[in-house]
Motif scaffolding. Structure first.
Motif, PDB file in Angstrom:
ATOM      1  N   ALA A  18       0.830  -1.208   0.000  1.00  0.00           N
ATOM      2  CA  ALA A  18       0.000   0.000   0.000  1.00  0.00           C
ATOM      3  C   ALA A  18       0.859   1.248   0.000  1.00  0.00           C
ATOM      4  O   ALA A  18       0.538   2.242  -0.680  1.00  0.00           O
ATOM      5  CB  ALA A  18      -0.926  -0.013   1.218  1.00  0.00           C
ATOM      6  N   SER A  19       1.952   1.231   0.742  1.00  0.00           N
ATOM      7  CA  SER A  19       2.849   2.382   0.777  1.00  0.00           C
ATOM      8  C   SER A  19       3.467   2.634  -0.588  1.00  0.00           C
ATOM      9  O   SER A  19       3.578   3.780  -1.038  1.00  0.00           O
ATOM     10  CB  SER A  19       3.942   2.143   1.820  1.00  0.00           C
TER      11      SER A  19
ATOM     12  N   ALA B 189       0.811   4.082  -2.799  1.00  0.00           N
ATOM     13  CA  ALA B 189       0.496   5.460  -2.408  1.00  0.00           C
ATOM     14  C   ALA B 189       1.532   6.436  -2.949  1.00  0.00           C
ATOM     15  O   ALA B 189       1.206   7.590  -3.264  1.00  0.00           O
ATOM     16  CB  ALA B 189       0.411   5.566  -0.891  1.00  0.00           C
TER      17      ALA B 189
ATOM     18  N   PRO C  55      -6.656   5.379  -5.724  1.00  0.00           N
ATOM     19  CA  PRO C  55      -7.529   4.348  -5.136  1.00  0.00           C
ATOM     20  C   PRO C  55      -8.682   3.962  -6.061  1.00  0.00           C
ATOM     21  O   PRO C  55      -9.059   2.791  -6.134  1.00  0.00           O
ATOM     22  CB  PRO C  55      -8.040   5.005  -3.854  1.00  0.00           C
TER      23      PRO C  55
ATOM     24  N   VAL D 150      -4.693   2.756   0.351  1.00  0.00           N
ATOM     25  CA  VAL D 150      -4.070   3.868  -0.371  1.00  0.00           C
ATOM     26  C   VAL D 150      -4.858   5.151  -0.147  1.00  0.00           C
ATOM     27  O   VAL D 150      -4.282   6.238  -0.005  1.00  0.00           O
ATOM     28  CB  VAL D 150      -3.971   3.536  -1.879  1.00  0.00           C
TER      29      VAL D 150
ATOM     30  N   GLY E  77      -2.789   6.305   2.801  1.00  0.00           N
ATOM     31  CA  GLY E  77      -1.952   7.019   1.842  1.00  0.00           C
ATOM     32  C   GLY E  77      -2.383   8.440   1.578  1.00  0.00           C
ATOM     33  O   GLY E  77      -1.723   9.166   0.843  1.00  0.00           O
TER      34      GLY E  77
END
Length: 208
Positions: free
Chosen positions: A22-23, A26, A32, A79, A83
């Motif tokens: 996810a990082s 992001a 998303p 995200v 994020g």
């Protein structure tokens, strides 16, 4: 993606691998909402495999598509929230692709076992579980993600059905596992509608 209080509770969000992916997403240009739409692509691929290529390999690949769809459902929210990429239309992208993906998979399952009506029934009941949940939210209550056949449970049953069905088809040439998955999804979704509706009714009575 909607505000955090309407998110489905998922323990996988706290895992290291999910946070790392996810990082990375992001920090990229991926949004998303794009991730949400990709989940439909995986659902289309999985549905095609179920209907047109329900062989051992096809069913295994369909199970992979189910899990990739769920991965998209996990990462779009992470995200968006973690994020910091929320958008004004995120709530729409969070819900509509889910309903489309669910229907594609479950309807296709019905055609695979040559019982289209069961697939359509399961898809209708799956959509109704989300409708009941959203109704509770519209009435001012916390959205209720309880089962016994919420989205993660439906997809788990479908994944298991595909994997067991792949083995069954290879050795026996039958599709009992896929039939069982379709029945469990339909009956479980109906029970989920009942449990969620009863919970909302109880909250309304308590509020009144």
């Amino acid at each position: 993606m909607p505000p955090t209080e309407t998110r489905r509770p998922l323990t996988s969000r706290s895992t290291g691998w999910a946070k790392a992916i996810a990082s990375t997403l992001a920090r990229s240009s991926v949004t998303p909402n794009q991730i949400s739409v990709v989940s439909i692509v995986f659902a289309i691929a999985g549905a095609w495999l179920l209907v047109e290529w329900p062989t051992t390999a096809g069913l295994v690949l369909a199970a992979v598509c189910v899990q990739l769809r769920l991965a998209c459902n996990l990462f779009d929210g992470m995200v968006a929230i973690e994020g910091g990429k929320q958008s004004p239309v995120g709530s729409l992208y969070n819900e509509l692709p889910d309903r489309i993906a669910d229907s594609l998979f479950i309807v296709a399952l019905g055609y695979t076992i040559q019982m289209p009506w069961l697939g359509w029934l399961g898809a209708l009941l799956a959509a109704l579980t989300a409708y009941v949940r959203a109704t509770g939210g519209a009435l001012g209550f916390a959205q209720d993600f309880r089962g016994p056949m919420a989205k993660p449970h439906r997809m788990a049953v479908l994944t298991l059905g595909c994997l067991v069905g792949a083995l069954e088809g290879h050795f026996n040439g039958t599709r009992h596992a896929l039939l069982a998955a379709a029945v469990i999804i339909a009956v479980g979704s109906a029970l989920t509608c009942v449990t969620r509706t009863r919970a909302i009714a109880a909250q309304l009575r308590a509020k009144g």
